[in-house]
Design a protein around this motif. Structure first.
Motif, PDB file in Angstrom:
ATOM      1  N   GLY A  79       0.708  -1.096   0.160  1.00 29.76           N
ATOM      2  CA  GLY A  79      -0.094  -0.050  -0.147  1.00 29.76           C
ATOM      3  C   GLY A  79       0.863   1.233  -0.161  1.00 29.76           C
ATOM      4  O   GLY A  79       0.697   2.214   0.603  1.00 29.76           O
ATOM      5  N   ALA A  81       1.642   4.015  -2.107  1.00 24.24           N
ATOM      6  CA  ALA A  81       1.450   5.199  -2.631  1.00 24.24           C
ATOM      7  C   ALA A  81       2.778   5.628  -3.476  1.00 24.24           C
ATOM      8  O   ALA A  81       3.208   5.121  -4.287  1.00 24.24           O
ATOM      9  N   ASP A 101       1.187  -1.186  -5.019  1.00 23.74           N
ATOM     10  CA  ASP A 101       0.078  -0.257  -4.749  1.00 23.74           C
ATOM     11  C   ASP A 101      -0.615  -0.704  -6.190  1.00 23.74           C
ATOM     12  O   ASP A 101      -0.274  -0.666  -7.230  1.00 23.74           O
ATOM     13  N   ASN A 102      -1.953  -0.759  -5.723  1.00 27.17           N
ATOM     14  CA  ASN A 102      -2.898  -0.800  -6.958  1.00 27.17           C
ATOM     15  C   ASN A 102      -3.784   0.435  -7.575  1.00 27.17           C
ATOM     16  O   ASN A 102      -4.441   0.222  -8.477  1.00 27.17           O
ATOM     17  N   SER A 103      -3.487   1.621  -7.056  1.00 27.34           N
ATOM     18  CA  SER A 103      -3.950   2.696  -7.391  1.00 27.34           C
ATOM     19  C   SER A 103      -3.424   3.528  -8.429  1.00 27.34           C
ATOM     20  O   SER A 103      -2.445   3.837  -8.357  1.00 27.34           O
ATOM     21  N   PRO A 104      -3.948   3.912  -9.743  1.00 26.53           N
ATOM     22  CA  PRO A 104      -3.422   4.367 -10.610  1.00 26.53           C
ATOM     23  C   PRO A 104      -3.107   5.917 -10.052  1.00 26.53           C
ATOM     24  O   PRO A 104      -1.873   6.548 -10.490  1.00 26.53           O
ATOM     25  N   GLY A 105      -3.716   6.604  -9.359  1.00 30.17           N
ATOM     26  CA  GLY A 105      -3.289   7.863  -8.772  1.00 30.17           C
ATOM     27  C   GLY A 105      -2.081   7.805  -7.901  1.00 30.17           C
ATOM     28  O   GLY A 105      -1.243   8.776  -7.979  1.00 30.17           O
ATOM     29  N   SER A 106      -1.963   6.605  -7.147  1.00 25.26           N
ATOM     30  CA  SER A 106      -0.746   6.569  -6.296  1.00 25.26           C
ATOM     31  C   SER A 106       0.454   6.388  -7.151  1.00 25.26           C
ATOM     32  O   SER A 106       1.522   6.981  -6.959  1.00 25.26           O
ATOM     33  N   HIS A 107       0.087   5.629  -8.039  1.00 21.44           N
ATOM     34  CA  HIS A 107       1.263   5.352  -9.166  1.00 21.44           C
ATOM     35  C   HIS A 107       1.656   6.730  -9.972  1.00 21.44           C
ATOM     36  O   HIS A 107       2.946   7.023 -10.240  1.00 21.44           O
ATOM     37  N   ARG A 125       2.183  -2.777  -9.623  1.00 24.45           N
ATOM     38  CA  ARG A 125       0.675  -2.334  -9.568  1.00 24.45           C
ATOM     39  C   ARG A 125      -0.230  -3.800  -9.385  1.00 24.45           C
ATOM     40  O   ARG A 125       0.033  -4.609 -10.450  1.00 24.45           O
ATOM     41  N   ASP A 127      -2.965  -5.625  -6.610  1.00 24.90           N
ATOM     42  CA  ASP A 127      -3.699  -6.019  -5.385  1.00 24.90           C
ATOM     43  C   ASP A 127      -2.874  -6.705  -4.426  1.00 24.90           C
ATOM     44  O   ASP A 127      -2.248  -7.778  -4.660  1.00 24.90           O
ATOM     45  N   HIS A 148      -7.298   1.021   7.494  1.00 21.82           N
ATOM     46  CA  HIS A 148      -8.161   1.097   6.423  1.00 21.82           C
ATOM     47  C   HIS A 148      -8.831  -0.511   6.236  1.00 21.82           C
ATOM     48  O   HIS A 148      -9.902  -0.515   5.597  1.00 21.82           O
TER      49      HIS A 148
END
Length: 233
Positions: A79, A81, A101-107, A125, A127, A148
């Motif tokens: 996780g 970020a 991290d799996n979030s496009p925004g974080s990447h 990238r 899960d 979370h």
């Protein structure tokens, strides 16, 4: 120096100290406060600052890791970020790291970071519960992740799954204190998803329940909110 704003005149012989200690006067002052302005003032005072965070995190991690040998470790951050925690560790200890991290925004935010240690980082990238990596990491870690999840056992099991024999795990969370509660109340935009603030005994209990031995816990000082870092094996 910070001057409070309601009755900001120097004390003299005419100051109404009886009124100062009167609940009735307190009520009249509260009725006249402009709440939006008060909220913005508190938000500004409790704004996150990367320089202050670095100073705070440096004190916490130096104390927590002082007896832990970390010579060019292999690090896994879940996780992650932008990998702030891992980048601090790489600057201090060297080594190589994998961020997950799996979030496009974080990447995207990570790609925008200018930091020379990124040449020693692989970004995955994925899960974290579907992650396929070897059990080879000297240190697994997370910063602001486990709070979370209502059930902490599975996410903490992921910290253990990729830790090699004799490795360590480092878990950093926002701490359940009055300061942290106020921080999240006045920053609702950062508090949209599930977040469970833990006390230190609750953090230790969650780690122990997940099969960890807690080696030490350090608490921050002087940041916009309080956080705790736990070192485990």
């Amino acid at each position: 120096m910070y001057l409070t704003k309601i009755n900001a005149q120097p004390v003299d012989g005419n100051f109404d100290w009886n009124g100062y200690f009167s609940a009735r006067q307190h009520e009249s002052i509260l009725e006249g406060i402009e709440c939006r302005g008060l909220l913005e003032s508190v938000r500004a005072m409790l704004a996150e600052d990367n320089a202050v965070l670095t100073l705070s995190l440096t004190r916490v991690l130096r104390a927590l890791l002082k007896d832990t040998p970390l010579a060019k470790p292999r690090i896994l951050e879940l996780g992650a970020a932008t990998g702030y925690l891992t980048r601090w560790l790489l600057h201090r200890y060297g080594g190589h790291a994998t961020l997950v991290d799996n979030s496009p925004g974080s990447h995207a935010a990570y790609l925008a970071v200018q930091d020379p240690v990124k040449e020693h980082i692989d970004y995955v990238r994925s899960d974290l519960f579907a992650l396929d990596l070897p059990r080879e990491f000297d240190l697994t870690c997370s910063f602001g992740l486990i709070e979370h999840f209502a059930d902490k056992r599975e996410v903490l099991a992921a910290h253990r799954r990729f830790m090699k024999e004799g490795g360590r795990s480092l878990v950093v969370i926002p701490l359940d204190t009055k300061l942290t509660r106020v921080f999240y109340e006045v920053h609702p935009e950062q508090n949209l998803g599930y977040r469970e603030l833990l006390t230190i005994p609750e953090l230790k209990a969650a780690l122990t329940d997940a099969g960890f031995e807690v080696l030490g816990v350090e608490v921050s000082q002087g940041f916009a909110y309080d956080y705790a870092a736990a070192l485990c094996r």
